[in-house]
Structures are given as C-alpha cells and as structure tokens.
Design a protein around this motif. Structure first.
Motif, mmCIF file in Angstrom:
data_model
loop_
_atom_site.group_PDB
_atom_site.id
_atom_site.type_symbol
_atom_site.label_atom_id
_atom_site.label_comp_id
_atom_site.label_asym_id
_atom_site.label_seq_id
_atom_site.Cartn_x
_atom_site.Cartn_y
_atom_site.Cartn_z
ATOM 1 N N GLU A 186 0.852 -1.178 0.000
ATOM 2 C CA GLU A 186 0.000 0.000 0.000
ATOM 3 C C GLU A 186 0.891 1.231 0.000
ATOM 4 O O GLU A 186 1.767 1.371 0.859
ATOM 5 N N ILE A 187 0.659 2.113 -0.951
ATOM 6 C CA ILE A 187 1.437 3.344 -1.030
ATOM 7 C C ILE A 187 0.491 4.527 -0.832
ATOM 8 O O ILE A 187 -0.480 4.693 -1.575
ATOM 9 N N LYS A 188 0.763 5.313 0.186
ATOM 10 C CA LYS A 188 -0.022 6.506 0.456
ATOM 11 C C LYS A 188 0.447 7.619 -0.476
ATOM 12 O O LYS A 188 1.652 7.861 -0.610
ATOM 13 N N VAL A 228 4.669 10.581 -2.593
ATOM 14 C CA VAL A 228 4.502 9.370 -1.780
ATOM 15 C C VAL A 228 4.784 9.752 -0.326
ATOM 16 O O VAL A 228 5.854 10.268 -0.006
ATOM 17 N N ASN A 261 -9.202 7.883 -0.785
ATOM 18 C CA ASN A 261 -8.411 7.335 0.320
ATOM 19 C C ASN A 261 -6.957 7.776 0.267
ATOM 20 O O ASN A 261 -6.196 7.557 1.212
ATOM 21 N N GLU A 306 3.874 7.475 2.370
ATOM 22 C CA GLU A 306 4.053 6.285 3.219
ATOM 23 C C GLU A 306 3.980 5.029 2.369
ATOM 24 O O GLU A 306 3.228 4.966 1.394
ATOM 25 N N THR A 314 -6.251 2.061 -7.193
ATOM 26 C CA THR A 314 -5.912 3.386 -6.671
ATOM 27 C C THR A 314 -7.174 4.147 -6.296
ATOM 28 O O THR A 314 -8.188 4.061 -6.992
ATOM 29 N N GLU A 339 7.232 2.391 -6.240
ATOM 30 C CA GLU A 339 7.248 3.736 -5.664
ATOM 31 C C GLU A 339 7.777 4.749 -6.681
ATOM 32 O O GLU A 339 7.253 5.861 -6.811
ATOM 33 N N ASN A 348 -4.508 6.597 -1.699
ATOM 34 C CA ASN A 348 -3.563 5.483 -1.723
ATOM 35 C C ASN A 348 -3.702 4.631 -2.978
ATOM 36 O O ASN A 348 -4.650 4.796 -3.759
ATOM 37 N N THR A 349 -2.765 3.733 -3.154
ATOM 38 C CA THR A 349 -2.861 2.722 -4.195
ATOM 39 C C THR A 349 -2.427 1.389 -3.600
ATOM 40 O O THR A 349 -1.457 1.317 -2.834
#
Length: 212
Positions: free
Chosen positions: A144-146, A206, A178, A208, A174, A196, A180-181
């Motif tokens: 999960e990438i914020k 990015v 939210n 988080e 994505t 990333e 995120n992806t």
C-alpha cells in the motif's frame, strides 16, 4: 419639423449578459482544470507537472456554484420580457448567432461537459493492463502506497497506468478519496522501490509505504 428616425437594427443585448456567459465558461473550466491539465500533460509527455493546478481542487464546489449562478443570470437576461418602450431594436431583424438562444444553449452544454469532466476523464488516459503472469504464490506480494496530490478519478487512472507499465504487476487499485494505491505484484519480477518510483513519476508525492 423633426425627421423620422430610422429604427436601429441592433438587438438590445446587455453587456452584463455577455460578461456573465464568459464568467460561467471560465469558472467551469477552472473547476476541472486539474484533470484537464493532467490529460494535456500526459499527452505532452510531461506528467510530472500535473500537480501544478491541484490547489484549485478545494475551490471546486465554489466554482461550480459560481458557474450555476452566472449561467442562471445569463438565461434570465435572455428570457426576461423586454419592455417595448425601452427597446430600440427592430423586431424584424434576426439577432446574430452570438446573441441567440442557440449559442447560449451550446455554452450551457459545454459548461456541463466541463463540470462533469473529472468523472469521466480516466477514459482518455492510456489503459495499460496489468501483467497476467503465472507467478508462484510465494512470490506474490501486496504493498500500500499513500499518495498526496490526487484530486479526481482521472488521477487514479494516471497512477494505475504508470504502475501497470512495470513487469510483474498483477493488480492495481488506486483511490484518490483514500489517497492510496494498493498494488499486488510478483516480487521476482519487480519490487517496492520500482513501484514507488513509478508513482513518483506521475508527479504526486509518496507519503508512506506499507508492505502487506
């Protein structure tokens, strides 16, 4: 003896109506400028600049309200009864196209299309498909990438498209709401750093990274 005046052939089109029509178009375009600039940037191969207009997104509800107000006033000016005593127009003269109801109708439709643009913008973006690979289940990983900077559904399509360019991507979901992806991938073919990097290539930030 007073000479008879020749009836004017000019339609009494108030300057205010024209100004409000222009204001409606400008505010409608501004309300969707983030997604429009995103599409243009991708077409130009400069996707890293797409966040330049993201500051407009919080103003979108106000711009939509301004657009509705300006068009409502323009239609009021067009449809309100004209007092014959105040009218210096020749009723037998057909107004030019820019002064017609047809033109205002076209402007109204254009404005509606612009305001709805964020909801269908993603269909214009490259629809790269995830790699359908027969991976060993032991190599399947999810991350999960914020992300900061996404403002509409078009942004989701942008991130999905960039990530799907990588080898070994199984699934990408994505969400701009939210922020995120979620990426499912084959770690024998790619890694979190590459994913990333692909997200950063879109111009978003990015914040988080959470491995699952």
């Amino acid at each position: 003896m007073k000479s008879q005046g020749i009836p004017s052939t000019k339609s009494k089109e108030t300057p205010a109506a024209k100004v409000w029509i222009g204001a409606g178009v400008i505010s409608a375009v501004a309300a969707s400028l983030c997604c429009i600039s995103l599409l243009l940037a991708i077409m130009a191969g400069a996707s890293g600049v797409v966040t330049a207009f993201s500051w407009l997104e919080p103003l979108r509800p106000y711009l939509i309200g301004l657009t509705a107000l300006t068009l409502a006033f323009a239609w009021y000016q067009k449809l309100k009864p004209v007092n014959k005593k105040d009218c210096d127009c020749n009723t037998n003269t057909k107004p030019n196209f820019m002064q017609s109801k047809n033109f205002l109708s076209i402007v109204t439709v254009f404005v509606a299309v612009m305001l709805a643009f964020p909801s269908y913008a993603h269909v214009f973006y490259p629809q790269a498909q995830g790699q359908q690979v027969a991976a060993n289940k032991a190599n399947v990983q999810t991350v999960e990438i914020k992300i900061k900077g996404m403002t509409c559904a078009g942004c989701e399509g942008h991130v999905n498209s960039e990530v799907n360019k990588l080898a070994g991507i199984l699934k990408v979901k994505t969400s701009y709401a939210n922020g995120n992806t979620l990426v499912q991938f084959d770690k024998s073919k790619t890694d979190v750093k590459q994913i990333e990097k692909a997200v950063l290539a879109t111009g978003y930030k990015v914040t988080e990274v959470n491995k699952q």
